[in-house]
Design a protein around this motif. Structure first.
Motif, short mmCIF file in Angstrom:
data_model
loop_
_atom_site.label_atom_id
_atom_site.label_comp_id
_atom_site.label_asym_id
_atom_site.label_seq_id
_atom_site.Cartn_x
_atom_site.Cartn_y
_atom_site.Cartn_z
N ALA A 5 58.71 52.36 -13.08
CA ALA A 5 59.39 53.29 -14.12
C ALA A 5 60.80 53.22 -13.71
O ALA A 5 61.27 53.20 -12.83
N GLU A 6 61.46 53.24 -14.64
CA GLU A 6 63.06 53.28 -14.62
C GLU A 6 63.52 54.64 -14.40
O GLU A 6 63.28 55.48 -15.12
N THR A 7 64.10 54.83 -13.03
CA THR A 7 64.56 56.12 -12.67
C THR A 7 65.99 56.44 -13.07
O THR A 7 66.46 57.55 -13.03
N ALA A 8 66.69 55.16 -12.91
CA ALA A 8 68.15 55.38 -13.25
C ALA A 8 68.53 53.94 -13.99
O ALA A 8 67.65 53.07 -13.77
N PRO A 9 69.54 53.53 -14.52
CA PRO A 9 69.96 52.39 -14.98
C PRO A 9 69.77 51.20 -14.01
O PRO A 9 70.48 51.22 -12.92
N GLY A 10 68.72 50.38 -14.17
CA GLY A 10 68.75 49.25 -13.45
C GLY A 10 67.94 49.44 -12.19
O GLY A 10 67.84 48.46 -11.27
N SER A 11 67.53 50.79 -11.81
CA SER A 11 66.77 51.18 -10.93
C SER A 11 65.22 51.41 -11.14
O SER A 11 64.88 52.33 -12.20
N TYR A 12 64.25 50.85 -10.67
CA TYR A 12 62.84 51.01 -10.90
C TYR A 12 62.03 51.43 -9.73
O TYR A 12 62.31 51.14 -8.60
N PHE A 13 61.33 52.38 -10.08
CA PHE A 13 60.28 52.93 -8.79
C PHE A 13 58.83 52.73 -9.11
O PHE A 13 58.52 53.24 -10.22
N ALA A 14 58.09 52.30 -8.26
CA ALA A 14 56.60 52.60 -8.43
C ALA A 14 56.03 53.10 -7.11
O ALA A 14 56.37 53.00 -6.18
N PRO A 15 55.01 54.31 -7.65
CA PRO A 15 54.55 54.99 -6.36
C PRO A 15 53.55 54.04 -5.86
O PRO A 15 52.79 53.32 -6.35
N ALA A 16 53.66 54.30 -4.34
CA ALA A 16 52.62 53.47 -3.53
C ALA A 16 52.55 53.94 -2.27
O ALA A 16 53.62 54.44 -1.63
N ARG A 17 51.33 53.72 -1.55
CA ARG A 17 51.25 54.48 -0.13
C ARG A 17 50.72 53.25 0.66
O ARG A 17 49.53 53.36 1.11
N PRO A 18 51.39 52.31 1.07
CA PRO A 18 50.51 51.22 1.75
C PRO A 18 50.69 51.58 3.36
O PRO A 18 51.23 52.43 3.87
N THR A 19 49.72 50.97 3.96
CA THR A 19 49.36 51.19 5.41
C THR A 19 50.61 50.72 6.18
O THR A 19 51.69 49.71 5.50
N THR A 20 50.82 50.76 7.62
CA THR A 20 51.71 50.30 8.27
C THR A 20 51.83 48.88 8.32
O THR A 20 50.63 48.30 8.36
#
Length: 157
Positions: free
Chosen positions: A119-134
């Protein structure tokens, strides 16, 4: 005084023929055993659909050329609770309005893939929620509405 004891055994042409045939028979049997073992363990088939993979490769090459013509650059990093991607044009301005999807996968295995929706959080910045392991993860982010694909390796502590 020396006496010669005559041996009753003589090497004849039949003996030589038998030795040569036996030698090559053993070599061929060993080679055939190794060949069968190698073929059973990995028949050489990398893909079940090689023709379709070839067509997809040609589309990927065309998409890559179109992406080079855009001149966009992308950076990616792990962020608290997910993955952050920034996309900029050749002048460094943020690229807005992309519909990005992605995939996190382990570099050495196909197990544990994590699909991402950005999802676009700011102009040109995109964020996706994820919880990968180490550990190390490969990110592939694709724009649905533009010929753009970014690949990066990210490491979670």
């Amino acid at each position: 005084m020396t006496t010669n004891v005559a041996s009753s055994f003589r090497i004849t042409g039949w003996h030589v023929l038998f030795a040569v045939v036996a030698f090559f028979g053993v070599v061929i049997a060993v080679d055939a055993t190794f060949l069968v073992a190698a073929y059973r363990s990995h028949p050489g088939q990398v893909s079940v659909t090689p023709y379709e993979d070839g067509l997809a490769y040609n589309r990927d090459v065309a998409r890559h050329r179109a992406q080079l013509a855009l001149g966009w650059s992308a950076t990616a990093a792990q962020a608290p609770g997910g993955v952050a991607v920034q996309v900029a044009d050749p002048a460094g301005r943020p690229v807005r309005g992309l519909v990005l999807t992605g995939l996190l996968r382990r570099p050495a295995t196909e197990a544990g893939e994590i699909p991402l929706t950005f999802a676009e959080t700011a102009p040109g910045s995109y964020f996706a929620p994820a919880r990968p392991t180490t550990g190390a993860w490969d990110l592939e982010a694709n724009a649905k509405n533009k010929p753009f694909k970014a690949e990066r390796r990210l490491t979670w502590p």
